[in-house]
Each structure stands twice: as C-alpha cells, then as structure tokens.
Design a protein around this motif. Structure first.
Motif, PDB file in Angstrom:
ATOM      1  N   GLU A   1      28.237  31.731  41.114  1.00 35.45           N
ATOM      2  CA  GLU A   1      28.300  32.641  39.970  1.00 35.45           C
ATOM      3  C   GLU A   1      28.332  31.919  38.622  1.00 35.45           C
ATOM      4  O   GLU A   1      27.811  32.420  37.632  1.00 35.45           O
ATOM      5  N   ALA A   2      28.958  30.730  38.553  1.00 39.22           N
ATOM      6  CA  ALA A   2      29.105  30.037  37.268  1.00 39.22           C
ATOM      7  C   ALA A   2      28.692  28.570  37.312  1.00 39.22           C
ATOM      8  O   ALA A   2      28.227  28.038  36.313  1.00 39.22           O
TER       9      ALA A   2
ATOM     10  N   GLN B   1      32.649  30.842  33.256  1.00 37.19           N
ATOM     11  CA  GLN B   1      33.712  30.043  33.870  1.00 37.19           C
ATOM     12  C   GLN B   1      33.709  30.273  35.378  1.00 37.19           C
ATOM     13  O   GLN B   1      33.233  31.297  35.849  1.00 37.19           O
ATOM     14  N   PRO B   2      34.287  29.322  36.145  1.00 33.61           N
ATOM     15  CA  PRO B   2      34.418  29.553  37.586  1.00 33.61           C
ATOM     16  C   PRO B   2      35.144  30.869  37.875  1.00 33.61           C
ATOM     17  O   PRO B   2      35.851  31.407  37.026  1.00 33.61           O
ATOM     18  N   THR B   3      34.976  31.365  39.074  1.00 31.66           N
ATOM     19  CA  THR B   3      35.482  32.690  39.430  1.00 31.66           C
ATOM     20  C   THR B   3      36.995  32.811  39.274  1.00 31.66           C
ATOM     21  O   THR B   3      37.738  31.850  39.445  1.00 31.66           O
TER      22      THR B   3
ATOM     23  N   ILE C   1      46.813  37.449  39.116  1.00 30.32           N
ATOM     24  CA  ILE C   1      45.735  36.524  38.774  1.00 30.32           C
ATOM     25  C   ILE C   1      46.305  35.105  38.714  1.00 30.32           C
ATOM     26  O   ILE C   1      47.252  34.833  37.979  1.00 30.32           O
ATOM     27  N   VAL C   2      45.731  34.212  39.513  1.00 33.02           N
ATOM     28  CA  VAL C   2      46.156  32.816  39.588  1.00 33.02           C
ATOM     29  C   VAL C   2      45.338  31.967  38.621  1.00 33.02           C
ATOM     30  O   VAL C   2      45.833  31.048  37.991  1.00 33.02           O
ATOM     31  N   ARG C   3      44.018  32.256  38.530  1.00 37.60           N
ATOM     32  CA  ARG C   3      43.119  31.556  37.608  1.00 37.60           C
ATOM     33  C   ARG C   3      42.195  32.587  36.988  1.00 37.60           C
ATOM     34  O   ARG C   3      41.553  33.361  37.690  1.00 37.60           O
ATOM     35  N   PHE C   4      42.125  32.578  35.653  1.00 36.39           N
ATOM     36  CA  PHE C   4      41.237  33.488  34.945  1.00 36.39           C
ATOM     37  C   PHE C   4      39.824  32.933  34.976  1.00 36.39           C
ATOM     38  O   PHE C   4      39.622  31.723  34.956  1.00 36.39           O
ATOM     39  N   SER C   5      38.848  33.830  34.999  1.00 35.95           N
ATOM     40  CA  SER C   5      37.453  33.376  34.927  1.00 35.95           C
ATOM     41  C   SER C   5      37.065  33.160  33.493  1.00 35.95           C
ATOM     42  O   SER C   5      37.746  33.515  32.575  1.00 35.95           O
TER      43      SER C   5
END
Length: 184
Positions: free
Chosen positions: A23-24, A168-170, A180-184
C-alpha cells in the motif's frame, strides 16, 4: 501476469525471498511455512526476530490457520477494514513460529487491497510474510530500483509495480481493543 511475476511466484514456492509493492512501500516476503526463508528475510533486513513480522493475505481464509478463533465483536471490527491498509494484531495459534510472531502470543496480519499483493497471495494460495523492504537503518524502499539498490542480487525476485497511494506504512491496531499502535 508477466513473466517476472511468475518467476517471483516460483521463487517463493522454492523457498526464496522476493520484494513486492504494498500500500505504501515495497515489502520483503516469503512463504511463512518455509522457516529458512523467514530467517533469511530477518537476516537480509537485519531485523531482530523478537519484533515479529506481518502476514499479508488475499482474504481472511488464508490467515485463519495462523490465528485463534475471533469473537464476533473482534471479527466484525477487523472485517470492516479489510481488504484495506489496516494491519491488525490478533491472537496467534500456538504453532506459529517465533520467527514470525516474535516474542508475542499475537500475530500482525492484513488482508491487503493492493492488487499486486492480492494477486501474489491468490496465485500462491497462501499468505506472505511482509516487512518493509529496507535495511533496518534505512528508509523503506518505494520502488523496485530502490529495492535493488539496497539488496542487489540478495533477493530471488522483485515484482516491479507501483506502490499504493498511502504516504506512510499501514496503520497497526490491537485486535481485541481497537487501539491504534502505529498511525499510517
């Protein structure tokens, strides 16, 4: 599909490691059932095994053998975002290798909406390991040329196609809480 795509399919079937667009960014991947290939991904990327990796798939059925059954609320929460650019951390089956899940009893998984990811998984009939295609100290590659510059002939194939529209990565979310652990 192209001859290069088919060569990448054959490389994965033989236990090889390939790079492909997501995706990114570009991802490094292999057959999760071939642990020597999984170890090779970790070595190539210089990624510690305790962190774990992501599995991408064309549909939930490809991921089900790696996951414990989900309650209906969690299942609905996850399925509402797939196929798509959200990676979920879900309870892993005990048999899933620590090379894949790291030091966790969970596994990061995604049903991708990216056409190349989906085509790879559909053609293979199983999910792929997925981690960004870069040495741990460098930014993720966003095209086939950047992958080749970082890894040269160390890979068994590169699917040369565009990455998706994500900047940004997913995003990564905890499956049981939705946090949410990591925001895109």
């Amino acid at each position: 599909m192209t001859a290069a795509f088919e060569a990448c399919i054959q490389a994965v079937q033989r236990g090889g490691v390939i790079a492909y667009p997501t995706e990114a960014v570009y991802g490094l991947g292999c057959d999760p059932a071939q642990l020597a290939a999984v170890q090779r991904v970790l070595t190539l990327k210089q990624r510690p095994a305790h962190k774990g990796l992501i599995l991408i798939a064309a549909d939930f059925d490809q991921l089900a053998p790696y996951l414990l059954p989900l309650d209906s609320v969690t299942h609905a929460r996850v399925m509402a975002t797939w196929p798509g650019a959200v990676t979920w951390i879900l309870p892993a089956q005990p048999h899933v290798s620590p090379l894949i899940r790291g030091e966790h009893d969970t596994l990061a998984v995604r049903v991708s909406a990216h056409p190349t990811c989906r085509a790879l998984c559909l053609r293979l009939g199983h999910p792929l390991i997925s981690t960004s295609a870069n040495l741990s100290t460098l930014p993720p590659a966003r095209d086939a040329q950047a992958v080749a510059a970082q890894f040269g002939t160390l890979l068994d194939g590169i699917v040369d196609a565009p990455v998706g529209g994500q900047a940004q990565p997913t995003e990564i979310r905890q499956g049981l809480t939705g946090e949410i652990v990591r925001f895109s």
